[in-house]
Design a protein around this motif. Structure first.
Motif, short mmCIF file in Angstrom:
data_model
loop_
_atom_site.label_atom_id
_atom_site.label_comp_id
_atom_site.label_asym_id
_atom_site.label_seq_id
_atom_site.Cartn_x
_atom_site.Cartn_y
_atom_site.Cartn_z
N VAL A 82 -4.69 -11.41 9.84
CA VAL A 82 -5.78 -12.04 9.10
C VAL A 82 -6.17 -11.23 7.87
N LEU A 83 -6.30 -9.92 8.00
CA LEU A 83 -6.74 -9.10 6.87
C LEU A 83 -5.77 -9.17 5.71
N CYS A 84 -4.48 -9.26 6.00
CA CYS A 84 -3.48 -9.34 4.92
C CYS A 84 -3.59 -10.66 4.17
N LEU A 85 -3.94 -11.72 4.87
CA LEU A 85 -4.09 -13.02 4.22
C LEU A 85 -5.37 -13.07 3.38
N VAL A 86 -6.44 -12.45 3.86
CA VAL A 86 -7.71 -12.48 3.14
C VAL A 86 -7.69 -11.55 1.93
N PHE A 87 -7.02 -10.38 2.08
CA PHE A 87 -6.96 -9.40 0.99
C PHE A 87 -5.49 -9.12 0.65
N PRO A 88 -4.84 -10.02 -0.07
CA PRO A 88 -3.39 -9.90 -0.31
C PRO A 88 -2.98 -8.75 -1.21
N LYS A 89 -3.91 -8.14 -1.97
CA LYS A 89 -3.55 -7.08 -2.90
C LYS A 89 -4.17 -5.72 -2.54
N SER A 90 -4.71 -5.61 -1.34
CA SER A 90 -5.35 -4.37 -0.93
C SER A 90 -4.44 -3.58 0.00
N LEU B 156 -5.29 -0.84 1.59
CA LEU B 156 -6.08 -0.46 2.77
C LEU B 156 -6.14 -1.61 3.77
N ALA B 157 -6.38 -2.82 3.28
CA ALA B 157 -6.45 -3.98 4.18
C ALA B 157 -5.12 -4.20 4.89
N HIS B 158 -4.03 -4.00 4.18
CA HIS B 158 -2.71 -4.18 4.78
C HIS B 158 -2.43 -3.09 5.82
N GLN B 159 -2.86 -1.86 5.53
CA GLN B 159 -2.68 -0.78 6.50
C GLN B 159 -3.50 -1.04 7.76
N LEU B 160 -4.69 -1.57 7.58
CA LEU B 160 -5.54 -1.85 8.73
C LEU B 160 -5.09 -3.09 9.49
N PHE C 226 3.31 -2.76 10.66
CA PHE C 226 3.36 -1.46 9.99
C PHE C 226 1.97 -0.85 9.77
N GLY C 227 0.98 -1.34 10.51
CA GLY C 227 -0.37 -0.82 10.37
C GLY C 227 -1.09 -0.75 11.70
N LEU C 228 -2.41 -0.77 11.67
CA LEU C 228 -3.22 -0.62 12.87
C LEU C 228 -3.43 -1.92 13.62
N GLY C 229 -3.05 -3.03 13.03
CA GLY C 229 -3.08 -4.30 13.76
C GLY C 229 -4.46 -4.87 14.02
N ILE C 230 -5.46 -4.50 13.21
CA ILE C 230 -6.80 -5.04 13.40
C ILE C 230 -6.82 -6.51 12.98
N PHE C 231 -7.34 -7.38 13.84
CA PHE C 231 -7.36 -8.83 13.65
C PHE C 231 -5.94 -9.40 13.47
N ALA D 63 1.55 -2.59 3.40
CA ALA D 63 1.25 -1.69 4.52
C ALA D 63 2.13 -0.45 4.50
N ASN D 64 3.30 -0.53 3.89
CA ASN D 64 4.24 0.59 3.84
C ASN D 64 4.02 1.48 2.63
N CYS D 65 2.93 1.32 1.93
CA CYS D 65 2.69 2.08 0.71
C CYS D 65 1.95 3.38 1.00
N PRO D 66 2.27 4.44 0.25
CA PRO D 66 1.47 5.68 0.35
C PRO D 66 0.13 5.47 -0.34
N THR D 67 -0.84 6.33 -0.05
CA THR D 67 -2.17 6.17 -0.65
C THR D 67 -2.62 7.40 -1.42
N VAL D 68 -1.71 8.31 -1.68
CA VAL D 68 -2.07 9.49 -2.45
C VAL D 68 -1.84 9.20 -3.94
N LYS D 69 -2.56 9.86 -4.79
CA LYS D 69 -2.43 9.64 -6.23
C LYS D 69 -1.12 10.20 -6.76
N GLY D 70 -0.50 9.46 -7.64
CA GLY D 70 0.65 9.95 -8.39
C GLY D 70 2.00 9.68 -7.78
#
Length: 545
Positions: A49-57, A59-63, A68-73, A528-535
Motif C-alpha cells: 500500500v505505501l508504495c502505491l500511495v507514495f510512488p516516488k518516496s 523511505l515509503a518504499h523501504q517501509l 525488499f523492505g519492512l513490509g508495513i501495510f 526499496a533497493n536504494c541507498p539513503t546516504v548522500k552522494g
C-alpha cells in the motif's frame, strides 16, 4: 493429541461433515483460486500500500515493500506466499507467539535502529534488505574479478577491490543465526535434559506406550538395513572426496567431521522441531567452521555444509515421517522401503528438472534480465551462492574476524548461550507462572532464520494467518479445529501444488508468453533497493544531495 484424533476419529459420526469430502472441496477451491495470483493477476501476490500511495518516496518504499523492505501495510492473497515458511495452520500457537515476538523485535526494532538510528556498518550506503554483495560505494561487488581459474580467491584482486559489504538485514541475520544454534543446545540441555535422560533409561526397562504395543504386530526393521544404507552412503561420499579431489575440494577428514556435526545436533534440533514445528539450521555454523579451517575453498565449503546441515535436516524429516507412520500404524518395513525408493525417485526427478530448467528457461536466475514479478528469480539459490562467497571464497576471517567489518557479531554466540539460562532461572524462580516455560529462545531468536531468502511479506502473512486461525478457531470452534485443521492445511497446499504444475505445463512448457499488464508488473516498490546516504548514485535511484 489433535493430530492423532484427526487420523483415528471415525468418519461416520453423526452431525459431522466427512473429512474426505471437506478435503476435496477445499482443494478444488484452492486450485481454482491460485490461477489468479499465480498467472492472471500476480499483483495480488504482493500488495504494498505505501508504495502505491507514495510512488516516488524511497523511505515509503523501504517501509512498505514486502519483498525488499519492512513490509508495513503489505499483504497477499496468494497461499503459496503464506506457506513459503511452512503452513501456519499446523504450528502450535505458543510457537507462533514466540516467532511473532522475535520477528517484531528484530524487524521493527533492531533493523530500524541499526539502519536509520546508528547507521551501523555504514548501512545507509546499501539497501535495507538485500541478499546482494556490495563494495564500499554501494555498488554490486564484482565477485568474478576475485576468483582464479581454480575457483579460489585471488588475494591481489580482492585487496584491490576492497572488503565485501552486506545489507543490514543480511548482516544481522548471520548474527542471529550464531545465537540460535548455541541457544538450541543450551535450551534443550536445561529444559529437556532430564526428560531425555529418563526416556533413555526407560527404553532399557522396556516401558512402551499404546502405539508401540499396537505396532508390535508388524515386523520391525532389521538394524542391518540402516547400517548398510549408512555404509553405502558414506562410502560413495568418501569416493567422491578422494577420487574427484579437484572438483569436490573436500578432504576425507572434513567429510567425517561434517557427519559428526550432523550426529551431535540431530537430537536437540529434533526436540525443537517436535515441540514447535520449527527447526534451527546448521547451515551457518557448518559454513563458519570449515571457512576457518579451509578459507578460499568455496566448493569445499558448500559440500561440507551439505553433509553437515542437509544430512541433519534429512534425518529430522525421516524421523517426522516415521512418527507419522507410527501413529497411522503403517508397517515399519514398508515405511523404510518407501523412504528409500522415494529418495531415488525424487533425486532423479529433481536433477532432471533442474537440468531442463537451466537449459530451457531464458535468463533463469539472472535478476537484471528477467521481467518484473517473474517466478524464476531463484531467491534461495542466490543466497546459497552468496554464502559460498562469504564463507568459502572470502572466508569468515575477512568477514567476522580481524580482517572484516562484522567481528562484533560474534558476541551473538555468547548471547545465545546466556539467554536460555536466564529464562530457565526465571522459570525456576516463579514455577507457578507456566507461561515462562513457553518462552522458547531458539524459536524466538531464530524467528527470521529463513530471511533471506524469505522476505517480510512471507512473515507478515504467515504470522497473521497463523495467529488469527489458531486464536479464533481454537477458542470458539475447538472441536472443528481438532477435526479439520490438518485436512484444511493439506487441501490448500495440494490445490496450489496442482495448479502450479498446471500453469507450468499449460503456459511455461508450451512457451506461451506471460500476460504483461499493470497487474503483473510486481509490487511497484522499485526504490526499496536504494541507498539513503548522500552522494551515492545507484542506477534507478535518486541521488541524495
Amino acid at each position: 493429541m489433535t493430530f492423532r484424533r484427526a487420523l483415528h476419529e471415525k468418519e461416520n459420526d453423526t452431525g459431522r461433515y466427512p473429512r474426505g469430502k471437506f478435503f476435496l472441496i477445499a482443494m478444488l477451491c484452492s486450485f481454482s483460486w491460485y490461477i489468479v495470483p499465480g498467472y492472471l493477476f500476480k499483483f495480488l501476490s504482493t500488495i504494498s500500500v505505501l508504495c502505491l500511495v507514495f510512488p516516488k518516496s524511497v523511505l515509503a518504499h523501504q517501509l512498505g515493500s514486502g519483498q525488499f523492505g519492512l513490509g508495513i501495510f503489505s499483504f497477499t492473497f496468494d497461499w503459496s506466499v503464506i506457506v513459503y515458511l511452512g503452513s501456519p495452520l499446523v504450528t502450535p500457537f505458543f510457537a507462533i507467539l514466540n516467532i511473532l515476538a522475535g520477528y517484531v523485535v528484530i524487524v521493527y526494532i533492531m533493523i530500524p535502529v541499526a539502519y536509520w538510528g546508528l547507521n551501523l556498518y555504514n548501512a545507509k550506503n546499501f539497501p535495507i534488505f538485500s541478499t546482494d554483495l556490495f563494495d564500499g560505494h554501494g555498488q554490486s561487488y564484482n565477485v568474478s574479478a576475485i576468483v582464479n581459474k581454480n575457483f579460489e580467491i585471488d588475494n591481489v584482486a580482492y585487496e584491490a577491490q576492497g572488503r565485501i559489504n552486506l545489507s543490514i538485514m543480511f548482516a544481522l541475520a548471520y548474527g542471529l543465526s550464531f545465537a540460535t544454534i548455541v541457544a538450541t543446545l543450551t535450551h534443550v540441555l536445561l529444559f529437556n535434559g532430564k526428560e531425555i535422560y529418563e526416556r533413555f533409561r526407560a527404553s532399557y526397562k522396556g516401558k512402551i506406550d499404546i502405539h508401540t504395543k499396537l505396532m508390535r504386530k508388524y515386523q520391525d526393521i532389521p538394524s542391518w538395513w540402516f547400517h548398510t544404507t549408512l555404509a553405502l552412503s558414506f562410502a560413495l561420499s568418501l569416493l567422491l572426496c578422494t577420487v574427484l579431489k579437484s572438483e569436490i575440494q573436500l578432504p576425507w577428514w572434513a567429510l567425517i567431521f561434517a557427519c559428526m556435526i550432523a550426529l551431535i545436533f540431530t537430537l536437540p534440533i529434533s526436540i525443537i522441531q517436535a515441540t514447535t514445528n520449527n527447526s534451527p539450521g546448521l547451515n551457518v555454523i557448518t559454513e563458519y567452521i570449515l571457512g576457518l579451517i579451509m578459507p578460499g575453498k568455496p566448493i569445499a565449503n558448500v559440500c561440507f555444509k551439505t553433509y553437515g546441515y542437509i544430512s541433519m535436516a534429512q534425518a529430522v524429516s525421516f524421523l517426522q515421517d516415521f512418527k507419522l507412520g507410527h501413529y497411522m500404524k503403517i508397517p515399519p518395513r514398508s515405511m523404510f522401503v518407501v523412504q528409500l525408493v522415494g529418495t531415488f525417485i525424487a533425486s532423479t526427478i529433481n536433477v532432471s528438472t533442474a537440468w531442463y530448467m537451466l537449459n530451457n528457461i531464458p535468463f533463469i536466475c539472472q535478476l537484471e534480465l528477467l521481467p518484473k514479478n517473474t517466478q524464476w528469480t531463484c531467491r534461495g539459490d542466490h543466497v546459497f551462492y552468496d554464502a559460498s562467497v562469504i564463507w568459502g571464497l572470502v572466508g569468515p576471517k575477512r568477514f567476522f574476524g580481524p580482517l572484516g567489518n562484522y567481528g562484533a557479531l560474534n558476541w551473538f554466540f555468547l548471547g545465545g548461550a546466556i539467554g536460555p539460562m536466564l529464562v530457565w532461572l526465571l522459570h525456576k524462580s516463579f514455577p507457578k507462572q507456566s507461561w515462562i516455560k513457553l518462552i522458547n529462545l531458539p524459536v524466538l531468536l531464530g524467528a527470521t532464520a529463513a530471511m533471506p531468502p524469505a522476505n517480510t511479506l512471507n512473515f507478515n502473512s504467515w504470522i497473521v494467518v497463523g495467529f488469527l486461525f489458531n486464536f479464533f478457531v481454537f477458542r470458539y470452534r475447538k472441536k472443528w479445529w481438532q477435526r479439520y485443521n490438518y485436512v484444511l492445511a493439506a487441501a490448500l497446499d495440494a490445490g496450489v501444488a496442482f495448479m502450479g504444475v498446471f500453469i507450468f505445463l499449460a503456459f511455461g512448457f508450451t512457451n506461451v508468453k506471460d500476460l504483461y499488464w499493470w497487474g503483473n508488473e510486481g509490487e511497484y516498490c522499485d526504490l526499496a533497493n536504494c541507498p539513503t546516504v548522500k552522494g551515492i548514485q545507484v542506477r534507478g535511484c535518486p541521488l541524495i544531495k
